[in-house]
Structure formats: structure tokens, C-alpha cells
Design a protein around this motif. Structure first.
Motif, PDB file in Angstrom:
ATOM      1  N   ALA A   8       0.835  -1.206   0.000  1.00 60.79           N
ATOM      2  CA  ALA A   8       0.000   0.000   0.000  1.00 60.79           C
ATOM      3  C   ALA A   8       0.866   1.250   0.000  1.00 60.79           C
ATOM      4  CB  ALA A   8      -0.935  -0.016   1.199  1.00 60.79           C
ATOM      5  N   ILE A   9       1.944   1.252   0.772  1.00 57.17           N
ATOM      6  CA  ILE A   9       2.841   2.414   0.827  1.00 57.17           C
ATOM      7  C   ILE A   9       3.529   2.623  -0.519  1.00 57.17           C
ATOM      8  CG2 ILE A   9       4.986   3.278   1.860  1.00 57.17           C
ATOM      9  CD1 ILE A   9       4.070   2.025   4.515  1.00 57.17           C
ATOM     10  N   VAL A  10       4.022   1.547  -1.111  1.00 59.45           N
ATOM     11  CA  VAL A  10       4.685   1.644  -2.414  1.00 59.45           C
ATOM     12  C   VAL A  10       3.691   2.120  -3.471  1.00 59.45           C
ATOM     13  CG1 VAL A  10       5.775   0.301  -4.257  1.00 59.45           C
ATOM     14  CG2 VAL A  10       6.470  -0.049  -1.880  1.00 59.45           C
ATOM     15  N   SER A  11       2.479   1.614  -3.393  1.00 57.10           N
ATOM     16  CA  SER A  11       1.451   2.014  -4.351  1.00 57.10           C
ATOM     17  C   SER A  11       1.104   3.496  -4.191  1.00 57.10           C
ATOM     18  CB  SER A  11       0.212   1.141  -4.159  1.00 57.10           C
ATOM     19  OG  SER A  11      -0.772   1.498  -5.085  1.00 57.10           O
ATOM     20  N   ALA A  12       1.017   3.969  -2.950  1.00 59.30           N
ATOM     21  CA  ALA A  12       0.694   5.375  -2.688  1.00 59.30           C
ATOM     22  C   ALA A  12       1.825   6.281  -3.168  1.00 59.30           C
ATOM     23  CB  ALA A  12       0.424   5.583  -1.205  1.00 59.30           C
ATOM     24  N   VAL A  13       3.069   5.880  -2.883  1.00 53.28           N
ATOM     25  CA  VAL A  13       4.220   6.671  -3.335  1.00 53.28           C
ATOM     26  C   VAL A  13       4.274   6.701  -4.855  1.00 53.28           C
ATOM     27  CG1 VAL A  13       6.744   6.739  -3.378  1.00 53.28           C
ATOM     28  CG2 VAL A  13       5.554   6.317  -1.224  1.00 53.28           C
ATOM     29  N   SER A  14       4.003   5.582  -5.470  1.00 50.24           N
ATOM     30  CA  SER A  14       4.000   5.518  -6.925  1.00 50.24           C
ATOM     31  C   SER A  14       2.923   6.432  -7.506  1.00 50.24           C
ATOM     32  CB  SER A  14       3.769   4.076  -7.371  1.00 50.24           C
ATOM     33  OG  SER A  14       3.658   4.019  -8.770  1.00 50.24           O
ATOM     34  N   ALA A  15       1.756   6.433  -6.900  1.00 49.88           N
ATOM     35  CA  ALA A  15       0.670   7.308  -7.377  1.00 49.88           C
ATOM     36  C   ALA A  15       1.045   8.769  -7.217  1.00 49.88           C
ATOM     37  CB  ALA A  15      -0.616   6.982  -6.625  1.00 49.88           C
ATOM     38  N   CYS A  16       1.682   9.115  -6.092  1.00 49.82           N
ATOM     39  CA  CYS A  16       2.106  10.502  -5.861  1.00 49.82           C
ATOM     40  C   CYS A  16       3.141  10.933  -6.895  1.00 49.82           C
ATOM     41  CB  CYS A  16       2.671  10.657  -4.454  1.00 49.82           C
ATOM     42  SG  CYS A  16       1.394  10.622  -3.175  1.00 49.82           S
ATOM     43  N   LEU A  17       4.127  10.084  -7.132  1.00 54.44           N
ATOM     44  CA  LEU A  17       5.157  10.422  -8.117  1.00 54.44           C
ATOM     45  C   LEU A  17       4.565  10.557  -9.514  1.00 54.44           C
ATOM     46  CD1 LEU A  17       8.186   8.258  -6.935  1.00 54.44           C
ATOM     47  CD2 LEU A  17       7.964  10.742  -6.870  1.00 54.44           C
ATOM     48  N   THR A  18       3.658   9.652  -9.845  1.00 61.54           N
ATOM     49  CA  THR A  18       3.020   9.707 -11.159  1.00 61.54           C
ATOM     50  C   THR A  18       2.234  11.007 -11.314  1.00 61.54           C
ATOM     51  OG1 THR A  18       2.853   7.310 -11.183  1.00 61.54           O
ATOM     52  CG2 THR A  18       1.461   8.507 -12.732  1.00 61.54           C
TER      53      THR A  18
END
Length: 90
Positions: A8-18
């Protein structure tokens, strides 16, 4: 449980960066170069002299033949000494 939280953390960080990259690309794409355009200034030259009767007639005939799109009338009077002094004081 730890794997789910890490995912979930990796997914959230990925969404933020995107989203940051997307906003940056859109912002760069919509930025335009703004330059000031100098508008031409219309100048009017005024000269004054007394017209003879022949000059007045010739001027009136010329104006009657022209298609006039703009007429500027300037009326002037001679200032008194007091009026001149008041203008200087302003």
C-alpha cells in the motif's frame, strides 16, 4: 499484514510520483512565452497660421471631396497673463 502495508505504501508513493510527473508535464506543456507588444503611437502634428480667403475656400473644397473618417477640431484662445501664471503655478 506487513506485506500488504508495504504494498500500500509503495502504491501510494508511486501514485504521488506519477501525479507529480503528470502535473509537471501538463504545466510545462501549457506554459507559453508572454511578450509585451508595443502598440504604435499615433502622432498628430499641429501647425497654426492665419488662412487667407483663398486658402479657406481651397480647404473647404478639398474637405468636401474627401471621405473623412476622422475630423479633429482644435479651438484656441489667447491666454491672459493671469491665466498663464495660474498654469505655471500648477
Amino acid at each position: 499484514m506487513k506485506t500488504l502495508t508495504a504494498t500500500a505504501i509503495v502504491s501510494a508513493v508511486s501514485a504521488c510520483l506519477t501525479s507529480l510527473i503528470f502535473v509537471g508535464v501538463v504545466n510545462v506543456a501549457t506554459t507559453t512565452d508572454v511578450g509585451a507588444a508595443v502598440a504604435p503611437v499615433q502622432t498628430v502634428t499641429i501647425s497654426a497660421k492665419r488662412m487667407s480667403d483663398e486658402d479657406k475656400l481651397a480647404y473647404d473644397l478639398e474637405m468636401a471631396q474627401m471621405v473623412v473618417t476622422q475630423v479633429i477640431e482644435i479651438h484656441a484662445k489667447r491666454l491672459s497673463a493671469a491665466e498663464k501664471a495660474a498654469m505655471v503655478a500648477e
